[in-house]
Scaffold this motif. Structure first.
Motif, short mmCIF file in Angstrom:
data_model
loop_
_atom_site.label_atom_id
_atom_site.label_comp_id
_atom_site.label_asym_id
_atom_site.label_seq_id
_atom_site.Cartn_x
_atom_site.Cartn_y
_atom_site.Cartn_z
N VAL A 1 0.85 -1.19 0.00
CA VAL A 1 0.00 0.00 0.00
C VAL A 1 0.89 1.24 0.00
CG1 VAL A 1 -1.76 1.30 1.25
CG2 VAL A 1 -1.83 -1.22 1.23
N TYR A 2 0.72 2.08 -1.01
CA TYR A 2 1.49 3.32 -1.11
C TYR A 2 0.62 4.47 -0.63
CZ TYR A 2 4.90 0.70 -3.87
OH TYR A 2 5.84 -0.20 -4.28
N GLU A 3 0.79 4.80 0.65
CA GLU A 3 -0.03 5.87 1.24
C GLU A 3 0.45 7.26 0.82
OE1 GLU A 3 0.13 5.17 5.40
OE2 GLU A 3 -1.20 3.41 5.33
N ASP A 4 1.75 7.43 0.68
CA ASP A 4 2.31 8.72 0.30
C ASP A 4 2.60 8.74 -1.19
OD1 ASP A 4 2.27 9.57 2.98
OD2 ASP A 4 4.22 8.59 3.34
N PRO A 5 2.42 9.89 -1.82
CA PRO A 5 2.75 9.99 -3.25
C PRO A 5 4.25 9.87 -3.48
CG PRO A 5 2.23 12.16 -2.36
CD PRO A 5 1.91 11.17 -1.28
N ILE A 6 4.61 9.34 -4.63
CA ILE A 6 6.02 9.26 -5.04
C ILE A 6 6.17 10.14 -6.28
CG2 ILE A 6 7.88 7.75 -5.84
CD1 ILE A 6 6.53 5.47 -4.34
N MET A 7 6.80 11.28 -6.10
CA MET A 7 6.86 12.28 -7.16
C MET A 7 8.07 12.04 -8.06
SD MET A 7 4.17 13.64 -6.08
CE MET A 7 4.02 14.88 -7.38
N VAL A 8 7.83 12.09 -9.35
CA VAL A 8 8.90 11.94 -10.35
C VAL A 8 8.78 13.07 -11.37
CG1 VAL A 8 9.02 9.43 -10.10
CG2 VAL A 8 7.47 10.43 -11.79
N ARG A 9 9.84 13.25 -12.13
CA ARG A 9 9.85 14.30 -13.16
C ARG A 9 10.05 13.64 -14.52
NH1 ARG A 9 13.37 17.53 -16.05
NH2 ARG A 9 12.61 19.66 -16.46
N ALA A 10 9.03 13.75 -15.37
CA ALA A 10 9.08 13.15 -16.70
C ALA A 10 7.88 13.66 -17.50
CB ALA A 10 9.07 11.63 -16.61
N ASP A 11 7.70 13.12 -18.69
CA ASP A 11 6.51 13.41 -19.49
C ASP A 11 5.41 12.46 -19.01
OD1 ASP A 11 4.50 13.30 -21.53
OD2 ASP A 11 5.92 14.23 -22.92
N LYS A 12 4.44 13.00 -18.31
CA LYS A 12 3.41 12.17 -17.67
C LYS A 12 2.64 11.32 -18.68
CE LYS A 12 -0.52 12.36 -14.49
NZ LYS A 12 -1.38 13.22 -13.67
N GLU A 13 2.27 11.91 -19.81
CA GLU A 13 1.49 11.19 -20.82
C GLU A 13 2.28 10.01 -21.38
OE1 GLU A 13 -0.66 11.95 -25.16
OE2 GLU A 13 0.08 13.65 -23.98
N ARG A 14 3.58 10.23 -21.64
CA ARG A 14 4.40 9.16 -22.20
C ARG A 14 4.67 8.06 -21.17
NH1 ARG A 14 2.91 10.08 -27.03
NH2 ARG A 14 3.41 12.18 -27.75
N ILE A 15 4.90 8.44 -19.93
CA ILE A 15 5.13 7.44 -18.89
C ILE A 15 3.85 6.63 -18.64
CG2 ILE A 15 5.76 7.08 -16.47
CD1 ILE A 15 8.06 7.87 -18.37
N GLN A 16 2.71 7.29 -18.75
CA GLN A 16 1.43 6.57 -18.65
C GLN A 16 1.37 5.51 -19.75
OE1 GLN A 16 -1.76 7.47 -16.47
NE2 GLN A 16 -1.53 5.30 -16.95
N GLN A 17 1.84 5.88 -20.94
CA GLN A 17 1.85 4.92 -22.05
C GLN A 17 2.82 3.78 -21.79
OE1 GLN A 17 2.78 6.78 -25.80
NE2 GLN A 17 2.07 5.03 -27.00
N VAL A 18 3.96 4.09 -21.19
CA VAL A 18 4.94 3.04 -20.87
C VAL A 18 4.35 2.04 -19.89
CG1 VAL A 18 7.11 2.60 -19.65
CG2 VAL A 18 7.00 4.41 -21.36
#
Length: 360
Positions: free
Chosen positions: A230-247
């Protein structure tokens, strides 16, 4: 150094020695025949000076001429076969050592041989790629053509058949559009024409979106989509969100496609190093044989040529994943044990604070 000099000038030294011996012997014979006994000592001194001067003169002339000969001839060979640029040729001293020149030519010949072998591999890949593209496009094209021709032959008058065939033809066109769109994306990624819009986002949310999107697809095979914890806290990353969603989506689709019924697709997100996280997509499906792993990210490559086509898709999903991660300057990894399961993972840059940053 002396050994190198001796080897480099061996030809000139030997040639000069031979000429000096012959000419010295000839001059000695002349002095013996025509010299006056009272001046013999002077003649011998002159002979000694002559021999030394002759040896040095011959050595420098032969060395210079042979160097020029080798330079011009070998340089022309290099230029003709494009093995060596003239600028790099001038950077190295020219010697009369043919063994050194032979090694240089062999070295560049090996380089050309390697280049030719690489080109052959690329040519094989090109032919295979064209064959795969033809096959992928041929199936939906012939399907659409068959339904349309059937309708034109008179089936269009039957309302029920007309609707069913038009729906099937639409699916075929949709598959064609899907393939062409993915090919266009890969081409843009390869030539650097597809810009990435960087932003800071929660990778846990992206995975959850993929779970929701693929829930029905997984349910058909009773495959469970889950986190490892269970991931209660967000894990923030820096990238192209739409492309990572596709990955993430493509990796999960691949996991479901080759997963066993009643299996599991598990996603975990871990800290890799100080400024990196690694996202893992693991399944307990059929796994991949070791010989297929190096080719997994090739366009249209399928481990199971027949079974995978029944699942649909363009055959470009993993190739797109690879190109998107390379565009982010990140890594994509795969580990698999045949009959046990597979794990695909990729790295992302970690961000501390949610802050929108757009970069193109």
């Amino acid at each position: 150094m002396p050994a190198k000099l001796k080897k480099s000038y061996k030809f000139a030294l030997r040639s000069s020695l031979y000429i000096t011996i012959i000419s010295g012997a000839f001059v000695t014979l002349l002095l013996y025949l025509f010299s006056i006994p009272e001046t013999a000592e002077v003649y011998w001194k002159v002979l000694t000076v002559f021999v030394l001067a002759n040896f040095l003169f011959c050595f420098f002339i032969i060395q210079f001429r042979v160097e020029r000969f080798i330079y011009k001839r070998v340089k022309k060979i290099y230029d003709d076969v494009s093995l060596l640029e003239s600028t790099s040729f001038h950077q190295q001293p020219i010697t009369t050592d043919m063994a050194t020149l032979t090694r240089e030519i062999e070295k560049f010949a090996q380089g050309k041989k390697l280049e030719i072998e690489t080109l052959k591999v690329r040519e094989t890949y090109r032919k295979e790629f064209i064959g795969n593209v033809s096959h992928e496009l041929k199936t939906p094209l012939f399907t659409v053509q068959g339904y349309i021709l059937t309708l034109l032959d008179g089936a269009i008058k039957d309302k029920a058949i007309r609707k069913k065939y038009l729906q099937r033809a639409a699916k075929g066109v949709e598959r064609l559009i899907y393939i062409v769109r993915d090919l266009d994306m890969i081409t843009k990624l390869e030539v650097g024409d597809l810009h990435l819009d960087y932003e800071v986002f929660n990778i846990v949310e992206v995975v959850e979106n993929s779970f929701d999107l693929l829930e029905m697809k997984a349910a058909k095979k009773n495959i469970t989509l889950t986190f490892d914890m269970v991931y209660e806290d967000p894990i923030m990353v820096r990238a192209d969100k739409e492309r990572i969603q596709q990955v993430v989506t493509n990796l999960m689709v691949n996991s479901i496609k080759y997963g066993k019924p009643d299996g599991t697709t598990e996603v975990s997100i871990e800290n890799l190093i100080k400024n990196k996280v690694i996202v893992r997509v693991t399944d307990n499906g059929e796994g991949i044989e070791k010989q297929h792993i190096p080719r997994l990210f090739e366009r249209f490559f399928r481990v199971d040529k027949s079974g995978s086509r029944k699942e649909g898709g363009s055959g470009l999903g993993l190739s797109i994943v690879k190109h998107i991660m390379e565009a982010h300057n990140e890594k994509i990894y795969v580990e698999s044990v045949f009959g046990i399961g597979s794990e695909f993972s990729f790295t992302l840059e970690k961000a501390e604070e949610p802050q929108n940053v757009s970069a193109k």
